[in-house]
Design a protein around this motif. Sequence first.
Motif, short mmCIF file in Angstrom:
data_model
loop_
_atom_site.label_atom_id
_atom_site.label_comp_id
_atom_site.label_asym_id
_atom_site.label_seq_id
_atom_site.Cartn_x
_atom_site.Cartn_y
_atom_site.Cartn_z
N MET A 147 0.84 -1.19 0.00
CA MET A 147 0.00 0.00 0.00
C MET A 147 0.88 1.24 0.00
N ILE A 148 0.50 2.24 -0.78
CA ILE A 148 1.25 3.49 -0.85
C ILE A 148 0.30 4.67 -0.59
N VAL A 149 0.91 5.83 -0.31
CA VAL A 149 0.13 7.04 -0.05
C VAL A 149 0.48 8.09 -1.08
N GLU A 150 -0.52 8.62 -1.74
CA GLU A 150 -0.32 9.73 -2.67
C GLU A 150 -0.73 11.01 -1.98
N TYR A 151 0.13 12.03 -2.08
CA TYR A 151 -0.19 13.35 -1.56
C TYR A 151 -0.25 14.32 -2.74
N ILE A 152 -1.34 15.07 -2.79
CA ILE A 152 -1.51 16.11 -3.81
C ILE A 152 -1.75 17.42 -3.06
N ARG A 153 -0.87 18.38 -3.28
CA ARG A 153 -0.96 19.67 -2.58
C ARG A 153 -1.45 20.74 -3.55
N TYR A 154 -2.44 21.48 -3.13
CA TYR A 154 -3.06 22.53 -3.94
C TYR A 154 -2.92 23.88 -3.26
N THR A 155 -2.87 24.92 -4.08
CA THR A 155 -3.08 26.28 -3.61
C THR A 155 -4.31 26.81 -4.33
N ILE A 156 -5.36 27.06 -3.54
CA ILE A 156 -6.65 27.47 -4.08
C ILE A 156 -7.02 28.82 -3.48
N ALA A 157 -7.33 29.79 -4.31
CA ALA A 157 -7.75 31.10 -3.81
C ALA A 157 -8.92 30.94 -2.85
N GLU A 158 -8.87 31.64 -1.74
CA GLU A 158 -9.88 31.46 -0.70
C GLU A 158 -11.32 31.59 -1.21
N PRO A 159 -11.64 32.51 -2.09
CA PRO A 159 -13.03 32.60 -2.57
C PRO A 159 -13.48 31.35 -3.33
N ASP A 160 -12.51 30.56 -3.83
CA ASP A 160 -12.85 29.36 -4.61
C ASP A 160 -12.85 28.10 -3.76
N GLY A 161 -12.58 28.24 -2.47
CA GLY A 161 -12.44 27.07 -1.62
C GLY A 161 -13.69 26.20 -1.55
N ALA A 162 -14.85 26.81 -1.41
CA ALA A 162 -16.08 26.04 -1.27
C ALA A 162 -16.36 25.22 -2.52
N GLU A 163 -16.17 25.82 -3.70
CA GLU A 163 -16.41 25.09 -4.94
C GLU A 163 -15.36 24.00 -5.15
N PHE A 164 -14.12 24.28 -4.74
CA PHE A 164 -13.07 23.27 -4.82
C PHE A 164 -13.44 22.04 -3.99
N GLU A 165 -13.88 22.25 -2.77
CA GLU A 165 -14.27 21.14 -1.91
C GLU A 165 -15.49 20.41 -2.48
N ALA A 166 -16.41 21.16 -3.07
CA ALA A 166 -17.57 20.53 -3.69
C ALA A 166 -17.16 19.67 -4.88
N ALA A 167 -16.18 20.15 -5.64
CA ALA A 167 -15.69 19.39 -6.79
C ALA A 167 -15.08 18.07 -6.33
N TYR A 168 -14.31 18.13 -5.24
CA TYR A 168 -13.71 16.89 -4.75
C TYR A 168 -14.74 15.97 -4.10
N ALA A 169 -15.79 16.52 -3.57
CA ALA A 169 -16.87 15.67 -3.06
C ALA A 169 -17.49 14.88 -4.21
N ARG A 170 -17.61 15.53 -5.38
CA ARG A 170 -18.13 14.81 -6.56
C ARG A 170 -17.11 13.79 -7.05
N ALA A 171 -15.84 14.20 -7.09
CA ALA A 171 -14.80 13.30 -7.56
C ALA A 171 -14.66 12.08 -6.64
N ALA A 172 -14.92 12.28 -5.36
CA ALA A 172 -14.76 11.19 -4.40
C ALA A 172 -15.70 10.03 -4.66
N LYS A 173 -16.79 10.29 -5.36
CA LYS A 173 -17.71 9.19 -5.70
C LYS A 173 -16.99 8.13 -6.54
N SER A 174 -16.04 8.58 -7.36
CA SER A 174 -15.27 7.63 -8.17
C SER A 174 -14.27 6.86 -7.32
#
Length: 253
Positions: A1-28
């Motif tokens: 088992m391995i661990v992947e780390y992905i680090r992002y810099t997201i402008a604060e006003p876009d944070g909510a939509e970014f988290e929502a996008a990953y909530a959708r992506a997480a279904k996969s």
Amino acid sequence: MIVEYIRYTIAEPDGAEFEAAYARAAKSLEVAPECVDYELSRCQEEPSAYVLRIRWTSTDEHLNGFRKGEHFAAFFAAIRPYVSAIEEMRHYTVTEVVGRGGSNPTLYEWAGGAPAFERLFTTFYERVARDEILAPVFADMDAHHAEHVASWLAEVFGGPARYSTESGGHRHMASRHLGRGITETQRRRWVALLLETADDVGLPADPEFRGVLAYYLEWGTRMAILYSGPNPPPLPETPMPRWDWGQTPPYRG
């Protein structure tokens, strides 16, 4: 088992939509057999910084399984607008430096330490010797058997590494069941009698501890049947199993 780390810099006003996008992506990720688990975290000191942690079964199964499989398209479609915001995307191998913190006691500590396990199994095997279903299984029981089993479960529940250092560890425990032909009736009686004994000797009765104890007993006794049967699996070369609180941490009121 391995661990992947992905680090992002997201402008604060876009944070909510970014988290929502990953909530959708997480279904996969939730249906991908290559994915063990995942977690998206946001930095408190610098809210524009995010870290996505994904545990994969292996690097190859991530890159050549998930990315070339049926679930990647939907995953990538959800997070595509944020690919340019990636600061790092790497796979890491977990080292042997791993452990638990002190926020919760171990199951061993919660149960009452070595005296509790010794009391449990001393009483239990006294009853086994008088039980018409179990007595034949333990007819040749060693005089120190209760002590050995107490040290086994104590270590499995987070106590001292006594069984693995003095009694042979996981492989030895499995080998003790070879050829014994344990039946389902005997397995069920072993579990029922041990749980009754746990009540009588005063082990903690909270649902959280007893849930983990029952979980372990179901696993352990069913493994015993496998190793005692006509076609046992290879003896394990793995370290001692370790049980923890899992879904239900200790209840403190």
